[in-house]
Design a protein around this motif. Structure first.
Motif, mmCIF file in Angstrom:
data_model
loop_
_atom_site.group_PDB
_atom_site.id
_atom_site.type_symbol
_atom_site.label_atom_id
_atom_site.label_comp_id
_atom_site.label_asym_id
_atom_site.label_seq_id
_atom_site.Cartn_x
_atom_site.Cartn_y
_atom_site.Cartn_z
ATOM 1 N N PRO A 257 38.686 42.147 28.087
ATOM 2 C CA PRO A 257 39.756 42.371 29.070
ATOM 3 C C PRO A 257 39.618 41.427 30.275
ATOM 4 C CG PRO A 257 38.072 44.049 29.304
ATOM 5 C CD PRO A 257 37.686 43.235 28.112
ATOM 6 N N THR A 258 40.760 41.120 30.906
ATOM 7 C CA THR A 258 40.747 40.279 32.107
ATOM 8 C C THR A 258 40.916 41.100 33.376
ATOM 9 O OG1 THR A 258 43.136 39.932 31.908
ATOM 10 C CG2 THR A 258 41.694 38.310 30.855
ATOM 11 N N GLY A 259 41.394 42.331 33.201
ATOM 12 C CA GLY A 259 41.575 43.184 34.351
ATOM 13 C C GLY A 259 41.562 44.634 33.944
ATOM 14 N N LEU A 260 41.470 45.517 34.940
ATOM 15 C CA LEU A 260 41.403 46.942 34.647
ATOM 16 C C LEU A 260 42.680 47.424 33.968
ATOM 17 C CD1 LEU A 260 39.880 49.612 34.891
ATOM 18 C CD2 LEU A 260 40.861 49.873 37.187
ATOM 19 N N ARG A 261 43.818 46.902 34.357
ATOM 20 C CA ARG A 261 45.094 47.361 33.807
ATOM 21 C C ARG A 261 45.276 46.954 32.339
ATOM 22 N NH1 ARG A 261 48.616 49.121 37.721
ATOM 23 N NH2 ARG A 261 47.995 48.672 39.880
ATOM 24 N N SER A 262 44.519 45.972 31.905
ATOM 25 C CA SER A 262 44.691 45.517 30.517
ATOM 26 C C SER A 262 43.751 46.218 29.546
ATOM 27 C CB SER A 262 44.460 43.999 30.448
ATOM 28 O OG SER A 262 43.126 43.673 30.813
#
Length: 285
Positions: A257-262
């Motif tokens: 993942p690249t971010g928490l939302r992803s």
């Protein structure tokens, strides 16, 4: 420029003093000649003749200060001279001299009186216009020389300033390079002690920063090796951004993942936010 003006004033004063000394000797010599010739000549005619030949003014003064003869004025119309500084000195047995504005002519005069011979004090005077005229030419020469010296001095200062500015500019460039991350740069050395110390200090700063960065890189590499060896999935966040995830996390989540939302499934996002919330409440307590 102030130095040039001071130099001109000192030279002017020195030259004027020398020329006055020479003038005093010449006037005293003329006075001695007048005194020798008085015994064989008419005083009035003799003083006028010497004055015409030498371009001076000759005055014969009695011991009581009264004027006996003068090459330029009628004695009866002249004041008592017993208190004139040069006459006072002559009456005391010395060659006397004084500079003042003549009451008769209105010009600055140099007066020299010789000790009395046969009861007569001979005083010879000459205008200072000749010295002033000579000094005018000398002042111009000194002024020209002073200006030349000032120009050379200014040129030397400019060259010296440029010579000093170049090392400073070089050090500033090297400091900028170090600040930009070029820690391999080796600062220059200089013959000037202060600049050389500054260059050495820049070298120490670059060396210290390089050591700190190498230590940080080594620590980061070590941490990455340790986290990569953990069989559990590990993800590190900074705010909402993923800054690190190990291989096990990639296998579990399918794609790093690249971010928490992803992150999927969404339960992972809820778990991270809950953990942050619990850590925040613990910190406040």
């Amino acid at each position: 420029m102030a130095l040039v003006i001071l130099m001109m004033a000192l030279v002017d004063r020195s030259i004027r003093r020398v020329w006055l000394e020479d003038m005093d000797k010449d006037l005293a010599a003329i006075g001695a000649i007048v005194g020798v010739g008085l015994s064989d000549s008419d005083p009035g005619s003799w003083t006028a003749e010497v004055a015409d030949l030498t371009g001076t003014r000759v005055t014969l003064i009695a011991l009581d200060g009264s004027v006996m003869a003068d090459s330029h004025q009628t004695p009866e119309h002249m004041d008592d001279h017993s208190t004139r500084p040069e006459v006072v000195a002559a009456l005391a047995g010395a060659v006397g001299g004084d500079t003042r504005t003549s009451v008769s002519t209105g010009f600055a005069q140099r007066y020299v009186a010789v000790p009395p011979q046969d009861g007569v004090v001979v005083r010879v005077s000459a205008p200072l216009t000749t010295i002033d005229a000579e000094l005018a030419g000398t002042r111009q020469a000194v002024a020209a020389a002073g200006v030349a010296v000032a120009v050379v001095a200014i040129a030397l200062l400019v060259l010296l300033g440029r010579r000093m500015a170049r090392p400073v500019e070089r050090l500033a460039h090297q400091a900028h390079a170090i600040a930009g991350g070029d820690l391999a740069i080796e600062p220059s050395r200089f013959s000037t002690a202060e600049l050389d110390r500054l260059g050495v200090a820049l070298g120490h700063i670059a060396e210290d920063l390089g050591g700190r960065m190498r230590y940080a890189e080594e620590a980061s590499s070590t941490l990455e090796v340790v986290l990569g060896a953990i069989p559990l999935g590990t993800v590190l966040f900074e705010a909402e951004t993923v800054v690190y995830s190990n291989a096990a996390a990639g296998e579990m989540l399918g794609l790093a993942p690249t971010g928490l939302r992803s992150m999927v499934p969404l339960q992972f996002q809820d778990a991270v936010r809950e953990a942050r919330a619990n850590r925040g409440s613990e910190a406040r307590e």
